[in-house]
Write an enzyme that holds these catalytic residues in place. Structure first.
Site, PDB file in Angstrom:
ATOM      1  N   LYS A  49       8.955   0.358   6.065  1.00 42.81           N
ATOM      2  CA  LYS A  49       9.186  -0.652   5.023  1.00 42.81           C
ATOM      3  C   LYS A  49       9.122   0.002   3.637  1.00 42.81           C
ATOM      4  O   LYS A  49       9.928  -0.305   2.761  1.00 42.81           O
ATOM      5  CB  LYS A  49       8.169  -1.791   5.172  1.00 42.81           C
ATOM      6  CG  LYS A  49       8.462  -2.644   6.407  1.00 42.81           C
ATOM      7  CD  LYS A  49       7.335  -3.573   6.838  1.00 42.81           C
ATOM      8  CE  LYS A  49       7.695  -4.205   8.185  1.00 42.81           C
ATOM      9  NZ  LYS A  49       6.648  -5.065   8.753  1.00 42.81           N
ATOM     10  N   GLN A  93       0.571  -6.682   7.532  1.00 48.83           N
ATOM     11  CA  GLN A  93       1.157  -6.237   8.792  1.00 48.83           C
ATOM     12  C   GLN A  93       0.404  -6.848   9.982  1.00 48.83           C
ATOM     13  O   GLN A  93      -0.825  -6.816  10.045  1.00 48.83           O
ATOM     14  CB  GLN A  93       1.119  -4.697   8.877  1.00 48.83           C
ATOM     15  CG  GLN A  93       1.823  -4.107  10.089  1.00 48.83           C
ATOM     16  CD  GLN A  93       3.330  -4.355  10.102  1.00 48.83           C
ATOM     17  OE1 GLN A  93       3.964  -4.525   9.069  1.00 48.83           O
ATOM     18  NE2 GLN A  93       3.913  -4.378  11.297  1.00 48.83           N
ATOM     19  N   ASP A 116       7.281 -12.584   4.077  1.00 53.77           N
ATOM     20  CA  ASP A 116       7.354 -12.677   5.537  1.00 53.77           C
ATOM     21  C   ASP A 116       7.751 -14.082   5.997  1.00 53.77           C
ATOM     22  O   ASP A 116       8.189 -14.260   7.133  1.00 53.77           O
ATOM     23  CB  ASP A 116       5.964 -12.390   6.129  1.00 53.77           C
ATOM     24  CG  ASP A 116       5.876 -11.033   6.804  1.00 53.77           C
ATOM     25  OD1 ASP A 116       6.916 -10.519   7.250  1.00 53.77           O
ATOM     26  OD2 ASP A 116       4.748 -10.503   6.872  1.00 53.77           O
TER      27      ASP A 116
HETATM   28  N1  GUN Z   1       4.590  -7.054  12.882  1.00 51.74           N
HETATM   29  C1  GUN Z   1       5.729  -7.005  13.601  1.00 51.74           C
HETATM   30  N2  GUN Z   1       6.751  -7.586  12.920  1.00 51.74           N
HETATM   31  C2  GUN Z   1       6.217  -8.016  11.756  1.00 51.74           C
HETATM   32  C3  GUN Z   1       6.776  -8.688  10.627  1.00 51.74           C
HETATM   33  O1  GUN Z   1       7.965  -9.030  10.561  1.00 51.74           O
HETATM   34  N3  GUN Z   1       5.917  -8.943   9.613  1.00 51.74           N
HETATM   35  C4  GUN Z   1       4.605  -8.598   9.661  1.00 51.74           C
HETATM   36  N4  GUN Z   1       3.829  -8.912   8.625  1.00 51.74           N
HETATM   37  N5  GUN Z   1       4.061  -7.972  10.700  1.00 51.74           N
HETATM   38  C5  GUN Z   1       4.873  -7.682  11.730  1.00 51.74           C
END
Ligand code: GUN
Length: 282
Positions: A49, A93, A116
């Site tokens: 990211k 996350q 998110d």
């Molecule tokens: N863990 C796996 N996919 C995601 C996501 O799209 N956002 C977040 N915050 N954690 C994740």
């Protein structure tokens, strides 16, 4: 001929366009990630990211907390980021280590910075047809379908899986786009016949090669959200080689949904910065 829905190529193009839009905007979007614990897969996703942020000229910071951090410590971190005017998007996350109250953490993120789209306000807005931020994986899927001229309106869409990050928001997005939506889950009876009736299938169950060719109607669009490690290889929730023979269009794993998710996170972060900087109501 089955169309391969190439999320890698589409996301690359969207990333390029986004970088140009950000450069021309005069805004300086900034994303904060919060990583709790030392799960290597989560650490890798967070790194990816931040790499994407660099490519689109979004500033980014990461806050790492130890696996033993308390819920209160995570909440304090989130509150500090909420109050920081230089931060426009916050992503905690997931999954969080056992013992941390996931719902409390998700609810602590300011809805205006919730790139998110997991906050109950944002999920509620999405279900009510007035989205602010939609979760990146399902929104990325909608964008991918749109790029290939696949319009869900009027289609029979079946979503397999009912998680808050994929299945539920996917169903809401498809419904908002005028599809006729069915959500299947582990208690669904005769899942195969439900899925076989679909024009569009989205599978997010976390089980390698769960969807077999017999479960897919001729010419259906098949979207695979799964990322399962099998003997060191990344494998989706769809038995790709067999299903592609029946499908009209299908996403590969890797190179389908995954890159679209990250591109959409970047788009959501730019949108958050634009809204917070202009002070515009959603
Ligand atoms: N863990 C796996 N996919 C995601 C996501 O799209 N956002 C977040 N915050 N954690 C994740």
């Amino acid at each position: 001929m089955t169309v391969i829905l190439d999320g890698k190529t589409v996301s690359e193009r969207r990333i390029e366009l986004l970088r140009e839009a950000i450069d021309e905007s005069g805004f300086s979007p900034r994303l904060a990630t919060v990583l709790v614990g030392d799960d290597p897969a989560s650490a890798l996703y967070v790194r990816m990211k931040h790499q994407a942020c660099e490519r689109v000229h979004i500033g980014s910071i990461n806050v790492t907390l130890p696996a033993g951090a308390t819920t209160e410590r995570v909440l304090e971190t989130v509150r500090r980021l909420n109050a920081d005017p230089e931060i426009h998007g916050i992503l905690v996350q997931l999954p969080l280590p056992a013992g941390i109250d996931r719902e409390a953490v998700i609810e602590a993120v300011s809805p205006e910075k919730d790139v998110d789209g997991f906050h109950p306000c944002n999920l509620g807005r999405l279900v009510s047809g007035q989205p602010l931020f939609a979760p990146c994986t399902p929104l990325g899927i909608m964008n991918l379908l749109c790029e290939y001229g696949i319009t869900p309106g009027g289609q029979r869409a079946v979503v397999v899986g009912r998680s808050i990050d994929v299945g539920r928001p996917m169903a809401a997005l498809l419904l908002n786009a005028d599809a006729t939506v069915t959500v299947c889950h582990r208690r669904t009876r005769d899942l195969g016949s439900v899925v076989r009736s679909a024009d569009l299938v989205v599978v997010a169950v976390g089980q390698a090669r769960f969807l077999t060719a017999e479960m897919v109607g001729e010419g259906a669009t098949v979207v695979d959200v799964g990322t399962n490690r099998v003997e060191g290889r990344l494998v989706g929730d769809v038995d790709f080689e067999a299903v592609r023979e029946r499908a009209g269009a299908i996403t590969p794993v890797p190179g389908g949904v995954g890159p679209m998710t990250i591109a959409t996170l970047m788009e959501n972060t730019f949108e958050a910065a634009r809204r917070l900087t202009c002070g515009s109501a959603p």
